[in-house]
Design a protein around this motif. Structure first.
Motif, mmCIF file in Angstrom:
data_model
loop_
_atom_site.group_PDB
_atom_site.id
_atom_site.type_symbol
_atom_site.label_atom_id
_atom_site.label_comp_id
_atom_site.label_asym_id
_atom_site.label_seq_id
_atom_site.Cartn_x
_atom_site.Cartn_y
_atom_site.Cartn_z
ATOM 1 N N LEU A 2 42.518 54.600 46.838
ATOM 2 C CA LEU A 2 40.970 54.317 46.862
ATOM 3 C C LEU A 2 41.502 52.888 45.851
ATOM 4 O O LEU A 2 40.531 52.036 46.160
ATOM 5 N N LEU A 3 41.929 53.435 44.673
ATOM 6 C CA LEU A 3 42.083 52.336 43.758
ATOM 7 C C LEU A 3 42.936 51.048 44.332
ATOM 8 O O LEU A 3 42.521 49.856 43.882
ATOM 9 N N SER A 4 43.859 51.410 45.135
ATOM 10 C CA SER A 4 44.656 50.518 45.565
ATOM 11 C C SER A 4 43.879 49.306 46.441
ATOM 12 O O SER A 4 44.096 48.046 46.415
ATOM 13 N N LYS A 5 43.334 50.010 47.343
ATOM 14 C CA LYS A 5 42.349 49.185 48.343
ATOM 15 C C LYS A 5 41.184 48.727 47.469
ATOM 16 O O LYS A 5 40.658 47.405 47.882
ATOM 17 N N SER A 6 40.651 49.176 46.578
ATOM 18 C CA SER A 6 39.749 48.395 45.781
ATOM 19 C C SER A 6 39.954 47.446 44.840
ATOM 20 O O SER A 6 39.208 46.379 44.469
#
Lengths: 412, 347
Positions: free
Chosen positions: B258-262
């Protein structure tokens, strides 16, 4: 409901023959102004990107929607509504299921709603969206392909729904309502239909548009049939009605428009998709490259503060909104917001800067290109018909023109 | 309060501004992409560049206080020539003895073919290079002086050095944003204009920030807008995952993913492990307290992830309906959004 028995149809040729005969009968009725049954209608649909990468089949998309698909031959299915217990028509798949066309004989008032309901129920399907600027390009094709003495039909629609806050929850689906029941709001609203010979309209459209900007918002266009009377009416949400006596010709026109749209989607995604790409280098390691270009919509005239606020409030303050967007606006000033949100139809991220003068959209890689065309269509119909659009430094009009180059109309 | 003067000194604003100035923009949207007009595009963001081993050996011999490698914020490349601009954004100037000067030495040493080697470009390509600091306009003089001294030190030790230029950022009372590039630097950087150039048309009482490509950088001071951006991008990624999920299915909400995509993959580049860990903890806490507690029957905790069980369409609609009403991720930012106070205007 057309009392046609689909059960005996075993091949694409038989389907075409059936619809050809049916179309001929309906055209005769049309000529006598006595239509008793629904005309043949095609609904151009797109399955979102990612569908091809997964194991999802067309049946898997439609089954949860209460549809029964029976394959007739490769890429062709009979489609029935399990709840209504009736056949709706035929579904034909193109380019490995990336695009679909539903052919139906049902009356518009029934099947329009049915198809919209279907699209609303799944993020895996969307209409093919033909914006006013796309129709401008298609009009050039009509001029080039048709005898100038043939008649065409164009409809222009614009309703400035954000000029006055009616306080009414906007449906995501247009409801058919009795005009007498409508409350009166003073705001710009235009629906103009033009029917005339192509040679008489040929050079005049741009003048009309300069004089009256709602005429940039073309929402319907008729391709005259080259082999018979009548023609094929294309609508902005990807519907095409056969008003000719030949289904074969109708299908050829549908495929022609679909091929152009497919090319537009490819070009849109090639230019617009933003991502930070990891690029491996020869000696080991990798770099992050930022690629992509913003979608830019410049309003012809700045929106006044009331319209701007109503547009923002009704789009992001209501669960159901015309643009099918979700986001919590970050307000940066009286006439500027940022939204890091979601295209609620495809459930894919989209970043927006909206001011009273422009809308900038960042489309992250993977977000389907038809988000762009849906947004442009809706902006032209509901906010600013003459808004200029570009993707990066490439005008949208140029992308549409380029997409049509090299694509020829062929009789199938 | 977050005044415009503070904004132009903000590292994330500076980075995102430079990224926007190198974007292809063909219409008047109140943002002039002067770097794109000058032929630049974004080549890389925060790349790790190592000095070649022979250079490293020699800088030790010569006692030059340089790092073995560096990560300039952005590398821009001019299309018509192989000219690479190493861009480093700074809140304020620095002196020759500061830790920033070690990074500056390394960037100056990445000259021409040395940079080509660090970028793993073909040995036959002739590469031009230049360093440009981006900072508040009133900080440029000291940075230039420092860089001139460092350059003299490097060259006197027998190394070739990049030119170091400065792009100053300033604003006016209408909240318009300008860059200031003097004639010499403009010529060196091949920018089509020099002097004070308006790049963002301001509006009264309006924060001039463009949309942020990079929402957060834990290695620099955080700001409310960056956090707000990250939390909205996190929510949109969660909504996208659930919205596209088939029924029935299990959806894995993995904190790292999630952090990577965001952050469009920037999360994995952040060197500050504590900051990364802290963010992971905050996102996990959000998933646990704000989602798992509300839907205990549907969420199971796994290894660094939450497994969301969507049995029916009703399940999915309940989740989406719940998430669509969310305004933010409090765990990331307890502060109320107060992005811009138009009353604090500075020339």
């Amino acid at each position: 409901m057309a009392d046609i028995n689909f059960s005996g149809i075993k091949s694409r040729d038989e389907m075409i023959q059936l619809f050809d005969g049916y179309s001929f009968e309906r055209k005769e009725e049309l000529d006598q102004k006595k239509t008793k049954k629904g005309l043949v209608k095609s609904y151009l649909l797109e399955t979102v990107d990612g569908f091809q990468d997964s194991t999802t089949s067309i049946t898997e998309i439609f089954d949860p929607l209460g549809c029964e698909l029976v394959q007739i031959e490769e890429g062709l299915y009979k489609i029935a509504d399990k709840n209504l217990k009736r056949h709706i028509g035929f579904l034909e798949s193109f380019w490995s299921g990336r695009y679909l066309v539903l052919y139906s004989l049902e009356l518009s008032e029934i099947v329009d709603k049915w198809i919209k309901g279907l699209v609303l129920s799944t993020p895996q399907l969307d209409h093919v969206w033909l914006s006013g600027w796309t129709f401008n390009m298609l009009w050039e094709k009509v001029k080039n392909l048709s005898n100038p003495n043939r008649f065409t039909r164009m409809v222009f629609e614009h309703e400035s729904i954000f000029e006055i806050d009616s306080g009414i929850e906007e449906g995501e689906d247009e409801e058919i309502s009795n005009d007498e029941d409508r409350a009166i709001f003073e705001r710009r609203s235009s629906k103009i239909a033009l029917v005339d010979r192509i040679r008489l309209l040929k050079d005049k459209l741009s003048h009309f548009q300069d004089l009256y900007s709602p005429m940039y918002s073309i929402t319907q266009l008729r391709f005259p049939s080259p082999i018979s009377k009548g023609g094929h009416d294309f609508f902005y949400f990807g519907k095409a009605t056969n008003r000719s006596e030949s289904f074969r010709d109708h299908r050829s026109h549908v495929l022609y428009v679909l091929k152009i749209y497919r090319e537009m989607i490819k070009r849109t995604q090639d230019i617009a998709w933003y991502s930070i790409e990891k690029v491996s280098i020869q000696k080991g390691g990798e770099f992050q490259q930022l690629i992509g270009a913003p979608l830019i919509i410049e309003f012809k005239d700045p929106l006044n503060e009331e319209t701007f606020n109503h547009f923002i409030d009704s789009t992001f303050g209501r669960v159901k909104n015309r643009f099918r967007l979700w986001g919590n606006p970050i307000r940066l000033g009286p006439k500027k917001i940022h939204v890091y949100g979601v295209d609620k139809h495809l459930w894919q991220p989209i970043f927006l800067e909206i001011t009273n003068k422009h809308l900038i959209a960042i489309i992250p890689k993977g977000t389907c290109g038809n988000t762009v065309h849906r947004l442009v269509s809706n902006i032209q119909i509901y906010l600013d018909p003459a808004a200029k659009v570009s993707i990066g430094n490439k005008p949208y009009k140029e992308i549409a023109d380029d997409s049509s180059k090299g694509i020829t109309y062929e009789q199938y | 309060m977050n005044s415009i003067d503070k904004i132009i000194g903000d590292h994330l604003f500076q980075m995102n501004l430079i990224l926007w100035l190198a974007q292809p923009i063909g219409m008047n949207i109140g943002l002039r992409a002067i770097l794109a007009e000058s032929g630049y595009s974004v080549y890389s963001i925060s790349p790790s560049l190592a000095l070649p081993i022979p250079i490293r050996e020699r800088i030790r011999e010569k006692n030059i206080a340089a790092q073995d490698g560096c990560s300039p914020d952005i590398i821009l490349k001019r299309k018509s020539s192989d000219l690479f601009m190493l861009v480093e954004c700074k809140k304020q100037s620095f002196g020759i003895e500061s830790s920033n000067s070690e990074q500056a030495r390394t960037m100056l040493l990445l000259e021409g073919q040395v940079l080509a080697e660090a970028l793993a470009l073909s040995s036959t390509s002739h590469v031009g290079s230049i360093v440009s600091y981006v900072t508040k306009d009133d900080q440029t003089v000291l940075i230039k002086t420092t860089c001139a001294n460092i350059r003299a030190e490097i060259e006197s030790s027998g190394f070739r050095s990049n030119d170091a230029c400065c792009i100053g950022i300033k604003h006016d009372s209408d909240n318009s944003i300008y860059i200031n590039v003097d004639v010499d630097d403009s010529n060196r950087l091949n920018i089509i204009e020099s002097g004070v150039i308006k790049v963002i048309e301001g509006q009264p009482d309006t924060d001039p920030r463009p949309l942020y490509f990079i929402p957060l950088d834990p290695s620099v001071e955080q700001n409310v807008y960056g956090k707000k951006t990250l939390e909205q991008r996190l929510l949109s990624e969660i909504l996208s995952l659930i919205g596209r999920a088939k029924i029935p299915s299990n959806v894995a909400l993995t904190v790292e993913d999630l952090l990577s995509k965001s952050t469009w993959g920037m999360y994995s580049l952040w060197g500050d492990n504590n900051a990364r860990k802290n963010l992971r903890r905050q996102v996990n806490s959000f998933l646990k307290n704000k989602i798992a507690l509300v839907f205990p029957q549907n969420l199971m905790q796994g290894q660094d992830e939450w497994i969301l069980n969507l049995e029916s369409l009703k399940d999915k609609e309940s989740f989406l309906s719940f998430l669509l009403k969310m305004k933010g991720v409090e765990e990331l930012s307890k502060d109320q959004l107060e992005l811009f106070d138009g009353t604090n205007k500075q020339q």
